[in-house]
Design a protein around this motif. Sequence first.
Motif, PDB file in Angstrom:
ATOM      1  N   THR A   1      35.425  22.962   2.066  1.00 26.77           N
ATOM      2  CA  THR A   1      36.480  23.963   2.040  1.00 26.77           C
ATOM      3  C   THR A   1      36.441  24.720   3.359  1.00 26.77           C
ATOM      4  OG1 THR A   1      36.199  24.216  -0.342  1.00 26.77           O
ATOM      5  CG2 THR A   1      37.400  25.946   0.775  1.00 26.77           C
TER       6      THR A   1
ATOM      7  N   VAL B   1      30.389  23.640   2.212  1.00 20.80           N
ATOM      8  CA  VAL B   1      30.138  22.264   1.807  1.00 20.80           C
ATOM      9  C   VAL B   1      29.431  22.335   0.462  1.00 20.80           C
ATOM     10  CG1 VAL B   1      28.979  20.110   2.380  1.00 20.80           C
ATOM     11  CG2 VAL B   1      29.953  21.513   4.200  1.00 20.80           C
ATOM     12  N   GLU B   2      29.979  21.624  -0.515  1.00 18.82           N
ATOM     13  CA  GLU B   2      29.444  21.713  -1.875  1.00 18.82           C
ATOM     14  C   GLU B   2      29.203  20.326  -2.446  1.00 18.82           C
ATOM     15  OE1 GLU B   2      31.812  23.142  -5.518  1.00 18.82           O
ATOM     16  OE2 GLU B   2      30.805  24.928  -4.740  1.00 18.82           O
ATOM     17  N   TYR B   3      28.097  20.193  -3.151  1.00 17.93           N
ATOM     18  CA  TYR B   3      27.775  18.940  -3.836  1.00 17.93           C
ATOM     19  C   TYR B   3      26.801  19.246  -4.950  1.00 17.93           C
ATOM     20  CZ  TYR B   3      23.804  19.268  -0.620  1.00 17.93           C
ATOM     21  OH  TYR B   3      22.740  19.715   0.108  1.00 17.93           O
TER      22      TYR B   3
ATOM     23  N   THR C   1      38.608  19.340   0.121  1.00 16.08           N
ATOM     24  CA  THR C   1      38.723  17.904   0.310  1.00 16.08           C
ATOM     25  C   THR C   1      37.362  17.220   0.189  1.00 16.08           C
ATOM     26  OG1 THR C   1      39.433  16.159   1.821  1.00 16.08           O
ATOM     27  CG2 THR C   1      38.531  18.146   2.828  1.00 16.08           C
ATOM     28  N   THR C   2      37.392  15.982  -0.250  1.00 21.79           N
ATOM     29  CA  THR C   2      36.179  15.165  -0.270  1.00 21.79           C
ATOM     30  C   THR C   2      36.092  14.321   0.994  1.00 21.79           C
ATOM     31  OG1 THR C   2      37.310  13.432  -1.540  1.00 21.79           O
ATOM     32  CG2 THR C   2      36.044  15.068  -2.793  1.00 21.79           C
ATOM     33  N   GLU C   3      37.000  14.563   1.931  1.00 24.89           N
ATOM     34  CA  GLU C   3      37.018  13.875   3.225  1.00 24.89           C
ATOM     35  C   GLU C   3      36.765  14.913   4.319  1.00 24.89           C
ATOM     36  OE1 GLU C   3      37.311  10.620   3.582  1.00 24.89           O
ATOM     37  OE2 GLU C   3      37.603  10.307   1.439  1.00 24.89           O
TER      38      GLU C   3
ATOM     39  N   LYS D   1      21.163  15.750  -2.198  1.00 23.31           N
ATOM     40  CA  LYS D   1      22.434  15.481  -2.876  1.00 23.31           C
ATOM     41  C   LYS D   1      22.201  14.438  -3.963  1.00 23.31           C
ATOM     42  CE  LYS D   1      25.859  12.794  -1.245  1.00 23.31           C
ATOM     43  NZ  LYS D   1      26.076  11.959  -2.390  1.00 23.31           N
TER      44      LYS D   1
ATOM     45  N   SER E   1      27.079  12.227  -6.628  1.00 20.82           N
ATOM     46  CA  SER E   1      27.904  13.382  -6.288  1.00 20.82           C
ATOM     47  C   SER E   1      28.750  13.124  -5.043  1.00 20.82           C
ATOM     48  CB  SER E   1      27.011  14.594  -6.031  1.00 20.82           C
ATOM     49  OG  SER E   1      27.766  15.701  -5.596  1.00 20.82           O
ATOM     50  N   GLU E   2      29.961  13.675  -5.051  1.00 21.37           N
ATOM     51  CA  GLU E   2      30.793  13.688  -3.862  1.00 21.37           C
ATOM     52  C   GLU E   2      30.541  14.990  -3.109  1.00 21.37           C
ATOM     53  OE1 GLU E   2      34.811  13.372  -5.352  1.00 21.37           O
ATOM     54  OE2 GLU E   2      34.804  11.219  -4.996  1.00 21.37           O
ATOM     55  N   VAL E   3      30.791  14.984  -1.823  1.00 23.43           N
ATOM     56  CA  VAL E   3      30.711  16.194  -1.014  1.00 23.43           C
ATOM     57  C   VAL E   3      32.116  16.774  -0.914  1.00 23.43           C
ATOM     58  CG1 VAL E   3      30.209  17.119   1.275  1.00 23.43           C
ATOM     59  CG2 VAL E   3      28.744  15.344   0.298  1.00 23.43           C
ATOM     60  N   THR E   4      32.259  18.064  -1.190  1.00 21.40           N
ATOM     61  CA  THR E   4      33.550  18.735  -1.078  1.00 21.40           C
ATOM     62  C   THR E   4      33.454  19.786   0.017  1.00 21.40           C
ATOM     63  OG1 THR E   4      33.995  18.422  -3.424  1.00 21.40           O
ATOM     64  CG2 THR E   4      35.285  20.109  -2.308  1.00 21.40           C
TER      65      THR E   4
END
Length: 78
Positions: free
Chosen positions: A24, A65-67, A39-41, A15, A19-22
């Motif tokens: 879904t 999970v996307e980053y 969400t990023t949480e 990562k 970058s933030e982790v998103t």
Amino acid sequence: MTTAVIAPRMYSLDKHPDSEVTMTVRCMDGGCTWEPLPTTEPASAHVESELHTAETGHAVFTVSVEYIGLVTVTRADE
């Protein structure tokens, strides 16, 4: 005569530090269309999915999970 030895390179995908982790989540139970906003949480996505299961009995979800990734290169002898 001297022979040059070139150390092989090692590549690693991780990562990106900025970058933030998103996350879904989407319900996969039959015709259910439940899907909360990305969400990023990640903890909140877990809670929302658990609440959806408690309310509906639906227990199968897709989770993405996307980053932004960054490949780094090092030499094997480093």
